[in-house]
Motif scaffolding. Structure first.
Motif, PDB file in Angstrom:
ATOM      1  N   ASP A 227     -20.686   2.905  -8.331  1.00  0.00           N
ATOM      2  CA  ASP A 227     -21.061   1.716  -7.574  1.00  0.00           C
ATOM      3  C   ASP A 227     -19.968   1.338  -6.586  1.00  0.00           C
ATOM      4  O   ASP A 227     -18.786   1.576  -6.817  1.00  0.00           O
ATOM      5  N   ASP A 228     -20.368   0.723  -5.483  1.00  0.00           N
ATOM      6  CA  ASP A 228     -19.400   0.177  -4.541  1.00  0.00           C
ATOM      7  C   ASP A 228     -18.666  -0.971  -5.215  1.00  0.00           C
ATOM      8  O   ASP A 228     -19.209  -1.632  -6.099  1.00  0.00           O
ATOM      9  N   GLY A 229     -17.434  -1.218  -4.784  1.00  0.00           N
ATOM     10  CA  GLY A 229     -16.701  -2.319  -5.379  1.00  0.00           C
ATOM     11  C   GLY A 229     -15.385  -2.583  -4.688  1.00  0.00           C
ATOM     12  O   GLY A 229     -14.949  -1.816  -3.830  1.00  0.00           O
ATOM     13  N   ILE A 230     -14.763  -3.687  -5.076  1.00  0.00           N
ATOM     14  CA  ILE A 230     -13.469  -4.095  -4.540  1.00  0.00           C
ATOM     15  C   ILE A 230     -12.572  -4.487  -5.708  1.00  0.00           C
ATOM     16  O   ILE A 230     -12.990  -5.223  -6.598  1.00  0.00           O
ATOM     17  N   GLU A 231     -11.348  -3.996  -5.669  1.00  0.00           N
ATOM     18  CA  GLU A 231     -10.318  -4.424  -6.610  1.00  0.00           C
ATOM     19  C   GLU A 231      -9.205  -5.069  -5.805  1.00  0.00           C
ATOM     20  O   GLU A 231      -8.755  -4.518  -4.801  1.00  0.00           O
ATOM     21  N   PHE A 232      -8.770  -6.254  -6.198  1.00  0.00           N
ATOM     22  CA  PHE A 232      -7.721  -6.978  -5.493  1.00  0.00           C
ATOM     23  C   PHE A 232      -6.366  -6.594  -6.068  1.00  0.00           C
ATOM     24  O   PHE A 232      -6.183  -6.578  -7.293  1.00  0.00           O
ATOM     25  N   ILE A 233      -5.408  -6.294  -5.185  1.00  0.00           N
ATOM     26  CA  ILE A 233      -4.029  -5.988  -5.584  1.00  0.00           C
ATOM     27  C   ILE A 233      -3.135  -7.049  -4.944  1.00  0.00           C
ATOM     28  O   ILE A 233      -3.044  -7.134  -3.713  1.00  0.00           O
ATOM     29  N   GLU A 234      -2.487  -7.855  -5.757  1.00  0.00           N
ATOM     30  CA  GLU A 234      -1.671  -8.963  -5.275  1.00  0.00           C
ATOM     31  C   GLU A 234      -0.441  -8.454  -4.529  1.00  0.00           C
ATOM     32  O   GLU A 234       0.202  -7.501  -4.961  1.00  0.00           O
ATOM     33  N   ALA A 235      -0.095  -9.129  -3.441  1.00  0.00           N
ATOM     34  CA  ALA A 235       1.100  -8.779  -2.674  1.00  0.00           C
ATOM     35  C   ALA A 235       2.350  -8.885  -3.548  1.00  0.00           C
ATOM     36  O   ALA A 235       3.286  -8.098  -3.388  1.00  0.00           O
ATOM     37  N   GLU A 236       2.358  -9.829  -4.486  1.00  0.00           N
ATOM     38  CA  GLU A 236       3.542  -9.991  -5.346  1.00  0.00           C
ATOM     39  C   GLU A 236       3.793  -8.766  -6.220  1.00  0.00           C
ATOM     40  O   GLU A 236       4.900  -8.560  -6.696  1.00  0.00           O
TER      41      GLU A 236
ATOM     42  N   ASP B 174     -16.505   2.325  -1.193  1.00  0.00           N
ATOM     43  CA  ASP B 174     -17.706   2.079  -0.394  1.00  0.00           C
ATOM     44  C   ASP B 174     -18.142   3.444   0.126  1.00  0.00           C
ATOM     45  O   ASP B 174     -18.523   4.288  -0.651  1.00  0.00           O
ATOM     46  N   GLU B 175     -18.038   3.647   1.390  1.00  0.00           N
ATOM     47  CA  GLU B 175     -18.229   4.989   1.948  1.00  0.00           C
ATOM     48  C   GLU B 175     -16.838   5.586   2.031  1.00  0.00           C
ATOM     49  O   GLU B 175     -16.132   5.477   3.027  1.00  0.00           O
ATOM     50  N   GLY B 176     -16.393   6.167   0.927  1.00  0.00           N
ATOM     51  CA  GLY B 176     -15.025   6.599   0.748  1.00  0.00           C
ATOM     52  C   GLY B 176     -14.275   5.568  -0.081  1.00  0.00           C
ATOM     53  O   GLY B 176     -14.840   4.578  -0.541  1.00  0.00           O
ATOM     54  N   VAL B 177     -12.986   5.815  -0.280  1.00  0.00           N
ATOM     55  CA  VAL B 177     -12.117   4.875  -0.974  1.00  0.00           C
ATOM     56  C   VAL B 177     -10.958   4.579  -0.027  1.00  0.00           C
ATOM     57  O   VAL B 177     -10.354   5.491   0.528  1.00  0.00           O
ATOM     58  N   TYR B 178     -10.654   3.291   0.156  1.00  0.00           N
ATOM     59  CA  TYR B 178      -9.613   2.918   1.097  1.00  0.00           C
ATOM     60  C   TYR B 178      -8.986   1.589   0.701  1.00  0.00           C
ATOM     61  O   TYR B 178      -9.512   0.868  -0.141  1.00  0.00           O
ATOM     62  N   ILE B 179      -7.840   1.304   1.314  1.00  0.00           N
ATOM     63  CA  ILE B 179      -7.200   0.003   1.152  1.00  0.00           C
ATOM     64  C   ILE B 179      -7.203  -0.698   2.503  1.00  0.00           C
ATOM     65  O   ILE B 179      -7.220  -0.068   3.556  1.00  0.00           O
ATOM     66  N   MET B 180      -7.217  -2.014   2.425  1.00  0.00           N
ATOM     67  CA  MET B 180      -7.134  -2.838   3.627  1.00  0.00           C
ATOM     68  C   MET B 180      -6.562  -4.192   3.236  1.00  0.00           C
ATOM     69  O   MET B 180      -6.658  -4.611   2.076  1.00  0.00           O
TER      70      MET B 180
END
Length: 101
Positions: A61-70, A17-23
């Motif tokens: 482009d802005d985006g989201i990638e999901f990383i599974e807890a498993e 987004d505005e930078g790259v981060y995890i949450m």
């Protein structure tokens, strides 16, 4: 997984987004904001080249990638002394590793 209210599975979102981060994708109590952890090279307030880095490694482009807890839990269980999560993106996969500094 990828949006609140859809396929609720525990994990992290890797966000460009505005930078790259995890949450965390976990639900928060009303009024609370999630903890955001920026990539070392891609914090908009700490690195003047963040936009170029984001574009080169995450895409324009802005985006989201999901990383599974498993995927994450066994990684952390093997190295309890790790201090950094290394995330490498390719065209087809997300490669995770831990770093101890």
């Amino acid at each position: 997984g990828t949006r609140p209210g859809e396929g609720e599975r525990p994990g992290l979102w890797l966000v460009g987004d505005e930078g790259v981060y995890i949450m965390s994708n976990g639900k928060l109590a009303e009024g609370l904001r999630p903890l955001v952890v920026y990539a070392e090279q891609c914090h908009p307030k700490g690195d003047g080249d963040w936009w170029d880095y984001e574009r080169r490694h995450f895409g324009a482009d802005d985006g989201i990638e999901f990383i599974e807890a498993e995927r994450l839990i066994p990684l952390f269980d093997r190295n309890m002394r790790a201090t950094h999560l290394n995330v490498q993106l390719t065209e087809t996969e997300i490669v995770l590793s831990l770093i101890t500094r």
